[in-house]
Scaffold this motif. Structure first.
Motif, PDB file in Angstrom:
ATOM      1  N   VAL A   5      11.409   3.339  19.012  1.00  0.00           N
ATOM      2  CA  VAL A   5       9.973   3.495  18.773  1.00  0.00           C
ATOM      3  C   VAL A   5       9.289   4.038  17.797  1.00  0.00           C
ATOM      4  O   VAL A   5      10.479   4.634  17.507  1.00  0.00           O
ATOM      5  CB  VAL A   5       9.896   4.756  20.115  1.00  0.00           C
ATOM      6  CG1 VAL A   5       8.737   5.230  20.862  1.00  0.00           C
ATOM      7  CG2 VAL A   5      11.022   4.178  21.668  1.00  0.00           C
ATOM      8  N   GLU A   6       8.373   3.853  16.889  1.00  0.00           N
ATOM      9  CA  GLU A   6       8.232   4.147  15.957  1.00  0.00           C
ATOM     10  C   GLU A   6       7.473   5.273  16.460  1.00  0.00           C
ATOM     11  O   GLU A   6       6.600   5.844  17.329  1.00  0.00           O
ATOM     12  CB  GLU A   6       7.444   3.603  15.325  1.00  0.00           C
ATOM     13  CG  GLU A   6       8.220   1.907  14.700  1.00  0.00           C
ATOM     14  CD  GLU A   6       8.178   1.041  15.970  1.00  0.00           C
ATOM     15  OE1 GLU A   6       8.023  -0.268  15.572  1.00  0.00           O
ATOM     16  OE2 GLU A   6       7.521   1.183  16.872  1.00  0.00           O
ATOM     17  N   SER A   7       7.132   6.578  15.768  1.00  0.00           N
ATOM     18  CA  SER A   7       6.162   8.122  15.539  1.00  0.00           C
ATOM     19  C   SER A   7       6.152   7.479  14.121  1.00  0.00           C
ATOM     20  O   SER A   7       7.010   7.886  12.602  1.00  0.00           O
ATOM     21  CB  SER A   7       6.872   8.811  16.176  1.00  0.00           C
ATOM     22  OG  SER A   7       7.946   9.472  15.560  1.00  0.00           O
ATOM     23  N   GLY A   8       5.159   8.914  13.409  1.00  0.00           N
ATOM     24  CA  GLY A   8       4.831   9.719  12.692  1.00  0.00           C
ATOM     25  C   GLY A   8       3.611   8.849  11.451  1.00  0.00           C
ATOM     26  O   GLY A   8       3.008  10.191  10.592  1.00  0.00           O
ATOM     27  N   GLY A   9       3.284   7.610  12.494  1.00  0.00           N
ATOM     28  CA  GLY A   9       1.366   7.864  12.332  1.00  0.00           C
ATOM     29  C   GLY A   9       0.217   8.340  11.976  1.00  0.00           C
ATOM     30  O   GLY A   9       0.574   9.574  12.286  1.00  0.00           O
ATOM     31  N   THR A  91      -2.966   0.513   4.459  1.00  0.00           N
ATOM     32  CA  THR A  91      -3.349   0.655   5.750  1.00  0.00           C
ATOM     33  C   THR A  91      -2.451  -0.805   6.797  1.00  0.00           C
ATOM     34  O   THR A  91      -3.141  -1.452   6.317  1.00  0.00           O
ATOM     35  CB  THR A  91      -5.008   1.216   6.010  1.00  0.00           C
ATOM     36  OG1 THR A  91      -5.171   2.014   5.215  1.00  0.00           O
ATOM     37  CG2 THR A  91      -5.242   0.700   7.578  1.00  0.00           C
ATOM     38  N   GLY A  92      -2.376   0.288   7.884  1.00  0.00           N
ATOM     39  CA  GLY A  92      -1.605  -0.935   9.377  1.00  0.00           C
ATOM     40  C   GLY A  92      -1.112  -1.147  10.244  1.00  0.00           C
ATOM     41  O   GLY A  92      -1.159   0.569  10.302  1.00  0.00           O
ATOM     42  N   VAL A  93      -0.561  -1.015  10.816  1.00  0.00           N
ATOM     43  CA  VAL A  93       0.420  -1.446  11.812  1.00  0.00           C
ATOM     44  C   VAL A  93       1.859  -1.601  11.568  1.00  0.00           C
ATOM     45  O   VAL A  93       1.955  -2.285  11.188  1.00  0.00           O
ATOM     46  CB  VAL A  93      -0.135  -1.735  13.445  1.00  0.00           C
ATOM     47  CG1 VAL A  93       1.579  -0.848  13.895  1.00  0.00           C
ATOM     48  CG2 VAL A  93      -0.929  -1.423  13.667  1.00  0.00           C
ATOM     49  N   TYR A  94       2.692  -0.712  11.502  1.00  0.00           N
ATOM     50  CA  TYR A  94       3.279  -0.190  10.846  1.00  0.00           C
ATOM     51  C   TYR A  94       4.816  -0.243  11.609  1.00  0.00           C
ATOM     52  O   TYR A  94       4.337   0.712  12.885  1.00  0.00           O
ATOM     53  CB  TYR A  94       4.511   1.217  10.016  1.00  0.00           C
ATOM     54  CG  TYR A  94       3.408   0.930   8.283  1.00  0.00           C
ATOM     55  CD1 TYR A  94       2.186   0.860   8.385  1.00  0.00           C
ATOM     56  CD2 TYR A  94       4.259   0.799   7.984  1.00  0.00           C
ATOM     57  CE1 TYR A  94       1.621   0.689   7.930  1.00  0.00           C
ATOM     58  CE2 TYR A  94       4.233   0.793   6.297  1.00  0.00           C
ATOM     59  CZ  TYR A  94       2.098   0.877   6.292  1.00  0.00           C
ATOM     60  OH  TYR A  94       1.934   0.686   4.714  1.00  0.00           O
ATOM     61  N   TYR A  95       5.694  -1.408  11.894  1.00  0.00           N
ATOM     62  CA  TYR A  95       6.732  -2.158  13.010  1.00  0.00           C
ATOM     63  C   TYR A  95       8.245  -1.571  12.399  1.00  0.00           C
ATOM     64  O   TYR A  95       8.121  -1.944  10.437  1.00  0.00           O
ATOM     65  CB  TYR A  95       6.738  -3.155  13.412  1.00  0.00           C
ATOM     66  CG  TYR A  95       5.431  -3.806  14.111  1.00  0.00           C
ATOM     67  CD1 TYR A  95       4.438  -3.808  13.544  1.00  0.00           C
ATOM     68  CD2 TYR A  95       5.336  -3.082  15.314  1.00  0.00           C
ATOM     69  CE1 TYR A  95       2.886  -4.264  14.261  1.00  0.00           C
ATOM     70  CE2 TYR A  95       4.203  -3.358  16.197  1.00  0.00           C
ATOM     71  CZ  TYR A  95       2.776  -4.521  15.185  1.00  0.00           C
ATOM     72  OH  TYR A  95       1.842  -4.540  15.625  1.00  0.00           O
ATOM     73  N   GLN A 119      -0.157   3.080  14.086  1.00  0.00           N
ATOM     74  CA  GLN A 119      -1.083   3.204  13.037  1.00  0.00           C
ATOM     75  C   GLN A 119      -0.639   3.830  11.711  1.00  0.00           C
ATOM     76  O   GLN A 119      -0.821   4.970  11.827  1.00  0.00           O
ATOM     77  CB  GLN A 119      -2.441   3.601  14.125  1.00  0.00           C
ATOM     78  CG  GLN A 119      -3.658   2.917  12.981  1.00  0.00           C
ATOM     79  CD  GLN A 119      -3.723   1.761  12.621  1.00  0.00           C
ATOM     80  OE1 GLN A 119      -4.090   0.531  13.326  1.00  0.00           O
ATOM     81  NE2 GLN A 119      -3.975   1.491  11.401  1.00  0.00           N
ATOM     82  N   VAL A 120      -1.236   3.207  10.093  1.00  0.00           N
ATOM     83  CA  VAL A 120      -1.412   4.097   9.482  1.00  0.00           C
ATOM     84  C   VAL A 120      -3.155   3.870   9.253  1.00  0.00           C
ATOM     85  O   VAL A 120      -3.392   2.734   8.417  1.00  0.00           O
ATOM     86  CB  VAL A 120      -0.254   3.917   8.522  1.00  0.00           C
ATOM     87  CG1 VAL A 120      -0.548   4.534   7.128  1.00  0.00           C
ATOM     88  CG2 VAL A 120       1.014   4.694   9.149  1.00  0.00           C
ATOM     89  N   THR A 121      -3.675   4.073   8.308  1.00  0.00           N
ATOM     90  CA  THR A 121      -4.793   5.239   7.887  1.00  0.00           C
ATOM     91  C   THR A 121      -4.914   5.390   6.658  1.00  0.00           C
ATOM     92  O   THR A 121      -4.232   6.624   6.659  1.00  0.00           O
ATOM     93  CB  THR A 121      -6.071   5.017   9.103  1.00  0.00           C
ATOM     94  OG1 THR A 121      -5.954   3.700  10.103  1.00  0.00           O
ATOM     95  CG2 THR A 121      -7.318   4.460   8.343  1.00  0.00           C
TER      96      THR A 121
END
Length: 124
Positions: A5-9, A91-95, A119-121
């Motif tokens: 589970v990713e978080s922090g974007g 920018t992008g979705v980080y996995y 998501q990082v923008t």
């Protein structure tokens, strides 16, 4: 199989920083290398960074060298990606994902147990 589970974007201005986290379930986190990838619409998933099981080997994509730092805390079953000097191209979705093998590759097919992404923008 481990769940990640990713978080922090979020949204950040160019030049800013973000720290992504990836939490893993299970008791075997310390047995696997871990990687971060990113993806933008219409493009293939792109390697960002990876960490060996103990964190002593950390390859990076040329585009992020000197700006991003991958680290891990095996006691907490977490891997992190500190991102500094962000620019709109980041920018992008980080996995995050777990390496299938002891070798730390840079291709998505060499990883498994992908998280849902964060998501990082980066705005100008």
């Amino acid at each position: 199989q481990a769940q990640l589970v990713e978080s922090g974007g979020g949204v950040v201005q160019a030049g800013g920083s973000l720290r992504l986290s990836c939490a893993a379930s299970g008791r075997t986190f310390n047995l696997y290398g871990m990687g971060w990838f990113r993806q933008t619409p219409g493009k293939e998933r792109e390697f960002v960074a990876a960490s060996s099981r103990r964190g002593n080997t950390t390859p990076y994509a040329d585009s992020v060298k000197g700006r991003f730092t991958i680290s891990r805390d095996n006691a907490k079953n977490k891997v992190y990606l500190q991102m500094n000097s962000l620019n709109p191209e980041d920018t992008g979705v980080y996995y995050c994902a777990r390496s299938r093998d002891i070798r730390l590759g840079d291709r998505p097919g060499e990883y498994e147990s992908w998280g849902q992404g964060t998501q990082v923008t980066v705005s100008t």
